[in-house]
Design a protein around this motif. Structure first.
Motif, PDB file in Angstrom:
ATOM      1  N   GLN A 221     -22.017 -13.938   8.338  1.00 39.13           N
ATOM      2  CA  GLN A 221     -23.440 -14.071   8.036  1.00 39.13           C
ATOM      3  C   GLN A 221     -23.824 -13.212   6.828  1.00 39.13           C
ATOM      4  O   GLN A 221     -23.285 -12.116   6.616  1.00 39.13           O
ATOM      5  CB  GLN A 221     -24.295 -13.622   9.230  1.00 39.13           C
ATOM      6  N   ASP A 222     -24.794 -13.697   6.070  1.00 40.19           N
ATOM      7  CA  ASP A 222     -25.313 -12.955   4.911  1.00 40.19           C
ATOM      8  C   ASP A 222     -26.385 -11.976   5.402  1.00 40.19           C
ATOM      9  O   ASP A 222     -27.582 -12.160   5.167  1.00 40.19           O
ATOM     10  CB  ASP A 222     -25.897 -13.946   3.899  1.00 40.19           C
ATOM     11  N   TRP A 223     -25.943 -10.921   6.082  1.00 38.15           N
ATOM     12  CA  TRP A 223     -26.902 -10.011   6.702  1.00 38.15           C
ATOM     13  C   TRP A 223     -27.736  -9.271   5.666  1.00 38.15           C
ATOM     14  O   TRP A 223     -28.934  -9.022   5.893  1.00 38.15           O
ATOM     15  CB  TRP A 223     -26.171  -9.029   7.620  1.00 38.15           C
ATOM     16  N   LYS A 224     -27.158  -8.892   4.550  1.00 35.67           N
ATOM     17  CA  LYS A 224     -27.944  -8.184   3.532  1.00 35.67           C
ATOM     18  C   LYS A 224     -29.018  -9.098   2.956  1.00 35.67           C
ATOM     19  O   LYS A 224     -30.155  -8.675   2.713  1.00 35.67           O
ATOM     20  CB  LYS A 224     -27.028  -7.637   2.445  1.00 35.67           C
ATOM     21  N   GLY A 225     -28.657 -10.354   2.738  1.00 38.56           N
ATOM     22  CA  GLY A 225     -29.646 -11.316   2.253  1.00 38.56           C
ATOM     23  C   GLY A 225     -30.755 -11.541   3.268  1.00 38.56           C
ATOM     24  O   GLY A 225     -31.935 -11.660   2.906  1.00 38.56           O
ATOM     25  N   ILE A 226     -30.373 -11.614   4.544  1.00 33.56           N
ATOM     26  CA  ILE A 226     -31.358 -11.770   5.623  1.00 33.56           C
ATOM     27  C   ILE A 226     -32.276 -10.558   5.666  1.00 33.56           C
ATOM     28  O   ILE A 226     -33.509 -10.686   5.744  1.00 33.56           O
ATOM     29  CB  ILE A 226     -30.632 -11.970   6.962  1.00 33.56           C
ATOM     30  N   ARG A 227     -31.680  -9.373   5.603  1.00 28.14           N
ATOM     31  CA  ARG A 227     -32.477  -8.140   5.609  1.00 28.14           C
ATOM     32  C   ARG A 227     -33.480  -8.124   4.462  1.00 28.14           C
ATOM     33  O   ARG A 227     -34.673  -7.815   4.650  1.00 28.14           O
ATOM     34  CB  ARG A 227     -31.547  -6.941   5.501  1.00 28.14           C
TER      35      ARG A 227
END
Length: 281
Positions: A221-227
């Protein structure tokens, strides 16, 4: 950011007999207990409210929509049963001191077919009519209903944030908002961050799930992008880890959890919470 966990991580259905989970969830450092509401009649709402408060936990409530709770069904009796379940869930949500009930309220999980456009329009209209009828009860209770898009293998009705937004527009009530689950969005959205931005201020809930529903932070998952997208829209709701045990009665087949997704369910929850807390902290 408030970090939560869904009771489906450990058990289904969640009942009063499972309240021993609550102190453990508190000790893991969670801020939010998400109650998977398979059956409101199995849970002592006042006792749950007290137990959560005693352990420093806020509550959100997530619905379970099996084939008998389909408000887009051709069978009027099934539509009525689904509406009654949503109403009772809203009442339960208010009783436990929460302001959020969410899930795929529009149809049954696992309902996937190729149908003519005319039938799709009829089902959409039944769904809109029911949600319009329920809106007043939600507003009176001070409860927002989050509409959660599902992936194509679990629903043929609402797969994208833009479809959920269209449904809310057709219903025409501020009682409804968007609930994004990153597991489903990973399959359907071109970009999860862009879906978050499209939802904007109408985003009321997020299920923070890894691409395989395992420990958040262990997959792709693109967690930094989500954040960053959540920060951009100034999201102030909860991030809730949702996963399942194979015995989840209402959605077992659709969830398709056939193997362990972590060394233990406790580790799935605690390690996921640590990752999200560090990421968003």
């Amino acid at each position: 950011m408030k970090i939560g966990v869904n009771t489906w991580v450990w058990t289904s259905p969640f009942t009063t007999a499972d309240f021993d989970l609550i102190p453990k969830i508190g000790r893991m450092g969670f801020d939010v207990l998400e109650v998977a509401l398979d059956d409101p009649g199995l849970i002592d709402a006042p006792l749950l409210r007290k137990a959560a408060a005693d352990n420093g936990l806020a509550i959100t409530v997530c619905g379970a929509f099996g084939p008998t709770r389909d408000i887009a069904s051709e069978d009027a009796a099934i539509r009525a049963n689904g509406a009654n379940y949503i109403r009772s869930s809203i009442a339960f949500t208010e009783a436990v001191g929460s302001t959020l009930f969410s899930g795929p309220v529009y149809s049954a999980v696992g309902k996937t077919r190729m149908v003519p456009e005319a039938q799709k329009k009829r089902e959409w209209a039944w769904c809109v009519e029911t949600l319009q009828d329920i809106a007043g009860a939600a507003m009176d209770a001070g409860v927002t209903v989050g509409i959660e898009p599902l992936n194509r293998f679990e629903s043929d009705m609402v797969n994208l944030t833009e479809q959920a937004l269209a449904l809310i527009d057709d219903v025409g009530s501020s009682a409804y908002g968007i609930h994004i689950d990153t597991f489903h969005a990973n399959i359907e959205e071109k970009s999860i961050p862009e879906a978050i931005r499209a939802a904007g201020k109408r985003l009321v809930h997020v299920h923070a799930c890894e691409n395989d529903r395992g420990i958040p932070g262990s997959g792709h998952q693109d967690w930094k992008g989500i954040r960053d997208a959540l920060a951009e829209i100034e999201y102030d709701g909860a991030l809730v880890i949702e996963s399942f045990t194979p015995g989840a009665v209402e959605i077992a087949k659709a969830a398709s959890i056939w193997r362990p997704l972590a060394p233990s369910q406790d580790e799935l929850a605690s390690a996921g919470a640590n990752y999200l807390r560090n990421l968003f902290g």
